[in-house]
Scaffold this active site. Structure first.
Site, PDB file in Angstrom:
ATOM      1  N   ASP A 146      32.772 -86.152 -28.625  1.00  0.00           N
ATOM      2  CA  ASP A 146      32.734 -87.209 -29.411  1.00  0.00           C
ATOM      3  C   ASP A 146      33.699 -87.083 -30.680  1.00  0.00           C
ATOM      4  O   ASP A 146      33.527 -86.053 -31.217  1.00  0.00           O
ATOM      5  CB  ASP A 146      31.534 -87.704 -30.041  1.00  0.00           C
ATOM      6  N   ASP A 176      24.702 -95.562 -22.684  1.00  0.00           N
ATOM      7  CA  ASP A 176      24.329 -94.024 -22.354  1.00  0.00           C
ATOM      8  C   ASP A 176      23.906 -94.228 -20.922  1.00  0.00           C
ATOM      9  O   ASP A 176      24.045 -93.300 -20.085  1.00  0.00           O
ATOM     10  CB  ASP A 176      22.839 -93.972 -23.002  1.00  0.00           C
ATOM     11  N   GLN A 206      33.057 -83.331 -31.941  1.00  0.00           N
ATOM     12  CA  GLN A 206      32.102 -82.342 -31.560  1.00  0.00           C
ATOM     13  C   GLN A 206      32.749 -81.118 -30.757  1.00  0.00           C
ATOM     14  O   GLN A 206      33.486 -81.363 -29.769  1.00  0.00           O
ATOM     15  CB  GLN A 206      31.326 -83.258 -30.327  1.00  0.00           C
ATOM     16  N   MET A 242      35.101 -79.911 -26.102  1.00  0.00           N
ATOM     17  CA  MET A 242      34.992 -81.134 -27.176  1.00  0.00           C
ATOM     18  C   MET A 242      34.614 -82.336 -26.630  1.00  0.00           C
ATOM     19  O   MET A 242      34.543 -82.512 -25.450  1.00  0.00           O
ATOM     20  CB  MET A 242      36.589 -81.062 -27.491  1.00  0.00           C
ATOM     21  N   ASP A 265      23.903 -91.776 -34.611  1.00  0.00           N
ATOM     22  CA  ASP A 265      25.293 -92.330 -34.604  1.00  0.00           C
ATOM     23  C   ASP A 265      25.859 -93.259 -35.533  1.00  0.00           C
ATOM     24  O   ASP A 265      26.003 -94.438 -35.120  1.00  0.00           O
ATOM     25  CB  ASP A 265      26.005 -92.641 -33.113  1.00  0.00           C
ATOM     26  N   TRP A 277      28.992 -78.211 -22.687  1.00  0.00           N
ATOM     27  CA  TRP A 277      28.418 -78.562 -23.961  1.00  0.00           C
ATOM     28  C   TRP A 277      27.366 -77.724 -24.318  1.00  0.00           C
ATOM     29  O   TRP A 277      26.601 -77.065 -23.633  1.00  0.00           O
ATOM     30  CB  TRP A 277      27.801 -79.829 -23.324  1.00  0.00           C
TER      31      TRP A 277
END
Length: 691
Positions: free
Chosen positions: A159, A370, A175, A157, A283, A183
């Site tokens: 965001d 980021d 997510q 899991m 986003d 991921w």
């Protein structure tokens, strides 16, 4: 108990007498039967057996996983495909590094970054070093799973997505990888709750089944219109890995669970504008209304190394106008992910709807960086006419100043809870262990306890964050430790039962004479650059040792450190030290923290939520927050102890501490009782004509 050479601190013990409180309940009574009920009872017995079987299956397989693992079953949700694996991962993601002589996966190459999102691998700084993989046993890994933090039954899991309150339910999307504990294969998981703490998992809301989200249904936000419609904007990664914005909406607004979602046939509604890279456009925020009646959103991006937030207007969420002005930009901060923009009241202790503006309002601009994977925010003024936002203090602008949290906290998102007039903050809590351990335990990462967010009316320079009040419904077995004297260089055990799931509030009094006599220091202290709780000063560190075992071989100090500056003022730091938190070799052992504002006359205070492998710490009512992932090998189950410590060189501190054991927040859906209740209700209904 003798002093341990492994412990961080010298200590002396001062046992404290406390009392426990217990509650009980008695059994029910059998009722006399009537012959006319025999058929109904036979049916009911059969249903109970079915319920037991269902609950066993349900306990081991979350509704989400059941929905995606049965590829051949017919699907009632028209936007859920049968096979969610879709395609094998790219070759660069599948490649692995294996320790010599070991069959266990220790590292995988970068996850997410090649696809145009932040690094999603654990990124332990051991690559190329012959560091042994810790041999976790099943008991240790099972202990790491939390009791009252949100997480799926299994798998990866990240965001938080589109949180909202609708028709009596809090909705949370996230997510999710239905295929494993790393991921990839990203879809939207979905859960609902009545109180933000006890969650019921629902079928997957959206999957990657269109060309415009072929490589992932990524992060998005919800906007509730005045007529009750819900517009969900989300980023999709296309079949050519271009980041685009898409629209989805509920298929049936009369369904309070919002089980079915429809993707707009005209998607994508936005593509990267000229000059913006195909991997630098993601986003979308919740929309807010302008004075002209248009809806406005902002989207994160970058130009070279300058982080920016693009602005669009729309009237129907299908057609958009890119405005010439950007909302804000900060040089050198890199790509801005998960931008959030919302108002806070400077006069009232309530949250505000996202569209609110006016003279008693400041606006918060937040971006997830980021480059360093931290969430930064700044207070400022939103000027609607020229579509800009100006920070109150440019020295602590977005990306270079204040952070929501100084530990593991990323990709956060807020929403306005109109039911209780509050703004709620969600944050993704990443792992700090190896991917091999995640794969072995079958899950990775979780969400922090939802927090209320308010403007700090006292300092007027920052926000305060606090766990939602509903988490206090899990409290039980309260204990008070009043005015515990903790001399310099000592550790005092607190008489609580296993401290694996516990809520702690502590206040510290410092001897006034010690404060007055505190020497001026030229020390440039920093929590991350310090030696942690082992670094002794005239006034600190002092605080609590959580997730500690009997001999303190494993311990996680959460503490204050106070210095007197050359100007004669006091500067207070709030830190969490993981350097001795675990005997494992393949986990992060950072020292987290920052300064915390302390006003004249205030006691130093902290609140700590410990829930197995997560520790959330809040100083001075939430002015500074630290979230940590902790992976002890010994300080688990009944061996988890709690201590108060003072490693200062001179000053004695007095601590007043309240503790509560925390019960589990797992929903009844994981128990046979939820099925028995449903079937018993059915039996009563169909049985009445038989009486």
């Amino acid at each position: 108990m003798s002093e341990s050479s492994d412990s961080t601190l010298p200590y002396s013990y001062a046992p404290l007498a406390t009392k426990n409180e217990f509650n009980g309940f008695g059994p029910g009574e059998n009722q006399p039967r009537r012959r006319s009920l025999k058929i109904g009872l036979a049916v009911f017995s059969t249903l109970m057996i079915c319920a037991l079987l269902m609950s066993i299956l349900d306990y081991n397989n979350n509704v989400i996983e059941n929905n995606v693992s049965n590829n051949n079953a017919p699907n009632k949700y028209n936007n859920v495909v049968g096979d969610l694996t879709l395609r094998p991962p790219p070759e660069n993601v599948a490649s692995v590094e294996v320790m010599p002589g070991s069959k266990d996966l220790l590292f995988k190459v970068s996850r997410g970054k090649p696809h145009g999102v932040s690094q999603k691998a654990n990124s332990l700084p051991l690559r190329g070093l012959k560091v042994p993989f810790f041999d976790w046993n099943d008991l240790q890994l099972a202990w790491q799973r939390t009791a009252f933090h949100f997480q799926p039954q299994k798998n990866w899991m990240n965001d938080p997505n589109g949180p909202l309150y609708y028709n009596g339910w809090y909705h949370f999307f996230y997510q999710y990888n239905p295929a494993g504990a790393v991921w990839g294969n990203i879809v939207w998981g979905h859960a609902v709750s009545k109180d933000l703490i006890r969650w019921k998992h629902l079928p997957i809301a959206m999957v990657a089944d269109r060309w415009y989200d072929f490589n992932g249904v990524w992060t998005g936000s919800a906007t509730i219109l005045p007529d009750g419609q819900i517009m969900m904007l989300y980023t999709g990664s296309t079949n050519e890995s271009v980041q685009v914005q898409n629209l989805a909406y509920p298929a049936n607004l009369s369904d309070p669970l919002l089980l079915e979602w429809v993707k707009y046939p005209g998607n994508p509604v936005l593509v990267p504008p000229p000059g913006i890279g195909k991997l630098d456009f993601r986003d979308p925020t919740t929309a807010w209304l302008t004075s002209e009646g248009k809806w406005r959103i902002t989207i994160g991006s970058k130009l070279n190394k300058t982080g920016i937030s693009l602005v669009y207007d729309t009237t129907d969420f299908k057609n958009y106008e890119l405005l010439s002005n950007i909302l804000h930009a900060v040089q050198g901060t890199g790509m801005w992910e998960c931008v959030d923009f919302y108002p806070v009241s400077v006069a009232e202790p309530n949250g505000l709807d996202t569209s609110t503006n006016g003279p008693s309002v400041k606006h918060v601009l937040k971006a997830s960086m980021d480059d360093d994977r931290n969430d930064y925010y700044t207070l400022g003024t939103y000027i609607e006419d020229n579509v800009t936002w100006v920070p109150d203090n440019p020295a602590i602008d977005v990306g270079i100043g204040l952070r929501y949290d100084y530990g593991r906290f990323y990709a956060s998102k807020t929403f306005y809870d109109h039911e209780k007039k509050r703004r709620i903050l969600w944050g993704w809590i990443t792992e700090g262990d190896s991917e091999a351990a995640d794969v072995k335990k079958g899950w990775a990462s979780l969400q922090g306890i939802p927090r209320t967010v308010l403007f700090d009316q006292k300092t007027r320079t920052n926000l305060v964050q606090w766990p939602v009040e509903e988490v206090e419904t899990l409290r039980q077995n309260n204990k008070d430790f009043d005015k515990v004297e903790v001399p310099a260089g000592s550790v005092v055990p607190l008489d609580v039962s296993a401290a694996t799931e516990i809520d702690i509030i502590a206040e510290f009094d410092i001897d006034k004479e010690a404060l007055e006599n505190l020497p001026v220091s030229e020390e440039h202290y920093s929590c991350p650059a310090s030696k942690g709780a082992a670094q002794r000063g005239a006034l600190g560190p002092f605080g609590l040792l959580v997730l500690a075992n009997n001999d303190l071989a494993e311990q996680t100090p959460v503490y204050f450190y106070v210095i007197k500056t050359l100007s004669g003022s006091f500067k207070t730091f709030f830190c969490t030290d993981l350097s001795r938190s675990s005997a494992a070799t393949d986990v992060f052992k950072n020292i987290y923290g920052s300064t915390v504002p302390v006003l004249k006359g205030e006691k130093l205070s902290m609140r700590i939520l410990v829930d197995h492998s997560i520790v959330e710490a809040f100083a001075q009512g939430g002015r500074t927050c630290i979230t940590s992932r902790v992976y002890p090998t010994k300080a688990i189950y009944k061996e988890t102890k709690l201590y108060v410590f003072n490693n200062a060189t001179t000053a004695t501190v007095t601590a007043s501490i309240k503790t509560w054991q925390m019960s589990s927040a797992r929903m009844l859906r994981n128990s046979i009782w939820v099925h028995l209740i449903m079937f018993f209700s059915t039996f009563i209904f169909i049985g009445r004509p038989l009486i």
